[in-house]
Motif scaffolding. Structure first.
Motif, mmCIF file in Angstrom:
data_model
loop_
_atom_site.group_PDB
_atom_site.id
_atom_site.type_symbol
_atom_site.label_atom_id
_atom_site.label_comp_id
_atom_site.label_asym_id
_atom_site.label_seq_id
_atom_site.Cartn_x
_atom_site.Cartn_y
_atom_site.Cartn_z
ATOM 1 N N ARG A 252 -4.370 15.681 -6.608
ATOM 2 C CA ARG A 252 -3.082 15.727 -5.899
ATOM 3 C C ARG A 252 -2.472 14.551 -5.937
ATOM 4 O O ARG A 252 -3.381 13.408 -5.899
ATOM 5 C CB ARG A 252 -3.279 15.960 -4.374
ATOM 6 C CG ARG A 252 -2.419 16.279 -3.586
ATOM 7 C CD ARG A 252 -2.783 16.700 -2.232
ATOM 8 N NE ARG A 252 -2.739 18.405 -2.252
ATOM 9 C CZ ARG A 252 -4.284 18.473 -2.096
ATOM 10 N NH1 ARG A 252 -5.746 17.909 -1.822
ATOM 11 N NH2 ARG A 252 -4.337 19.543 -1.955
ATOM 12 N N TYR A 253 -1.933 14.262 -6.454
ATOM 13 C CA TYR A 253 -0.691 12.742 -6.917
ATOM 14 C C TYR A 253 0.949 12.948 -6.643
ATOM 15 O O TYR A 253 1.679 13.958 -7.295
ATOM 16 C CB TYR A 253 -0.764 12.918 -8.409
ATOM 17 C CG TYR A 253 -0.266 11.116 -9.097
ATOM 18 C CD1 TYR A 253 -0.121 10.599 -8.267
ATOM 19 C CD2 TYR A 253 0.082 11.226 -9.797
ATOM 20 C CE1 TYR A 253 0.029 8.936 -8.479
ATOM 21 C CE2 TYR A 253 0.635 10.251 -10.418
ATOM 22 C CZ TYR A 253 0.882 8.795 -9.172
ATOM 23 O OH TYR A 253 1.600 7.641 -10.032
ATOM 24 N N ASP A 254 1.234 12.282 -6.080
ATOM 25 C CA ASP A 254 2.782 11.916 -5.274
ATOM 26 C C ASP A 254 3.408 10.696 -5.272
ATOM 27 O O ASP A 254 4.287 10.651 -4.837
ATOM 28 C CB ASP A 254 2.783 12.138 -3.666
ATOM 29 C CG ASP A 254 2.152 10.943 -2.714
ATOM 30 O OD1 ASP A 254 1.432 10.004 -3.766
ATOM 31 O OD2 ASP A 254 2.353 10.935 -1.654
ATOM 32 N N LEU A 255 2.775 10.211 -6.718
ATOM 33 C CA LEU A 255 3.795 8.745 -6.991
ATOM 34 C C LEU A 255 3.679 7.574 -6.379
ATOM 35 O O LEU A 255 3.761 6.548 -6.303
ATOM 36 C CB LEU A 255 5.279 8.973 -7.665
ATOM 37 C CG LEU A 255 5.168 10.220 -8.730
ATOM 38 C CD1 LEU A 255 6.665 10.631 -9.078
ATOM 39 C CD2 LEU A 255 4.779 9.288 -9.661
ATOM 40 N N LEU A 256 3.598 7.955 -4.829
ATOM 41 C CA LEU A 256 2.823 7.244 -4.011
ATOM 42 C C LEU A 256 1.850 5.887 -3.512
ATOM 43 O O LEU A 256 1.635 4.749 -3.025
ATOM 44 C CB LEU A 256 4.129 7.376 -2.436
ATOM 45 C CG LEU A 256 5.528 7.150 -2.700
ATOM 46 C CD1 LEU A 256 5.839 8.298 -1.579
ATOM 47 C CD2 LEU A 256 5.865 6.842 -3.143
ATOM 48 N N SER A 257 1.237 6.959 -3.535
ATOM 49 C CA SER A 257 -0.485 6.533 -3.897
ATOM 50 C C SER A 257 -1.469 7.143 -4.503
ATOM 51 O O SER A 257 -0.834 7.616 -5.313
ATOM 52 C CB SER A 257 -0.846 7.976 -2.239
ATOM 53 O OG SER A 257 -0.788 9.116 -2.415
#
Length: 301
Positions: free
Chosen positions: A44-49
């Protein structure tokens, strides 16, 4: 003996140096990104974390509880099944028309190839949207020819939006046309002359000579067009935005929305991996069935 070994080592080293730029490019832009894609598809990857490992959760969510995945896959399959054969038929027909000796044939080939150069651009997509809008040139032309202007936006109506994009795909026939034309040039004229002597008509010459000898070129074009068809993105984004009612929600457009609009990069990576498997499977089917319809002269067929 020693000189021969030294020369062989030198030639091997030179060969590796020549292909080094390709190896670097393959590693940097193909292999490493592909490995990263597989890794992120399990996170699970949102570019911010930092990416968080979730195992097969993304795949389970896609396959069991994502109606837009099914819709985007349906739209893309319909597009591929209609647009790709139509484009290849148009490309082959134009190639056969251009496979003649004419003073301006070079100019005609260039003119017919231009749509493939500019066809995937944003400017052409915007132009196509304007042409098929309610006040566009298509409706004006229909009104001029038949006396009544349709009160419909072809790209805004759910029943015709995908068809308008398929028409754009058919217009972009330049690349397969050039490849077909090269294949037609390699067919010996003596075959057609012998067929005329035997009393064959134009259709018989096409079925018995042109298609069998052109089948390797057709096979190549089919594979490349299938891959390109599943990569359709710009047309859906610019012309219709995936609408109306998700009727033009192409698979790649859905991947883009999940990744760059909702910032679900892990989910988008899983979608991309599924697409990779689908395209590889379809390509394998085409290769497997090619033995029954692709004919090579080297095999004596």
């Amino acid at each position: 003996m020693r000189k021969t070994a030294v020369r062989s080592d030198f030639e091997n080293t030179s060969g590796y140096l020549f292909i080094l730029p390709w190896i670097i490019g393959f590693l940097a832009f193909t292999l490493v990104p592909l490995i990263c894609l597989f890794y992120f598809s399990f996170t699970r990857y949102d570019l911010l974390s930092s990416p968080k490992w979730v195992g097969f959760d993304n795949y389970i969510q896609i396959l069991t509880n994502d109606p837009k995945f099914i819709q985007s896959l349906k739209v893309t399959f319909i597009y591929v099944l209609i647009a790709i054969p139509a484009r290849l038929i148009v490309a082959l027909a134009i190639a056969m028309l251009l496979n003649t000796k004419h003073r301006l044939v070079g100019v005609y080939r260039t003119v017919f190839y231009i749509p493939s150069i500019i066809g995937g651009s944003v400017a052409v997509a915007v132009m196509w949207r304007l042409l098929f809008s309610r006040e566009g040139a298509v409706n004006s032309l229909i009104g001029y020819l038949f006396g009544k202007t349709p009160d419909i936006s072809w790209v805004g109506d759910p029943s015709s939006a995908l068809g308008s994009i398929i028409l754009l795909s058919m217009w972009q026939f330049g690349s397969p046309m050039v490849i077909f034309l090269a294949g037609l040039k390699n067919i010996p004229a003596s075959y057609y002359e012998a067929a005329v002597v035997d009393g064959a008509n134009g259709w018989q010459k096409f079925i018995r000579i042109t298609l069998p000898l052109l089948s390797p070129v057709l096979f190549f074009n089919l594979v490349m067009q299938i891959i390109g068809g599943f990569m359709t993105f710009t047309q859906g984004l610019i012309i219709t935005g995936g609408g109306p009612l998700d009727k033009t929600l192409f698979y790649q457009l859905y991947v883009y929305r999940r990744g760059f609009e909702l910032f679900e990069m892990g989910y988008a990576a899983a979608l991309s991996c599924i697409l990779l498997v689908i395209v590889a499977f379809l390509t394998a089917i085409v290769f497997k069935t090619s033995n029954s319809w692709v004919h090579y002269e080297s095999k004596g067929e």
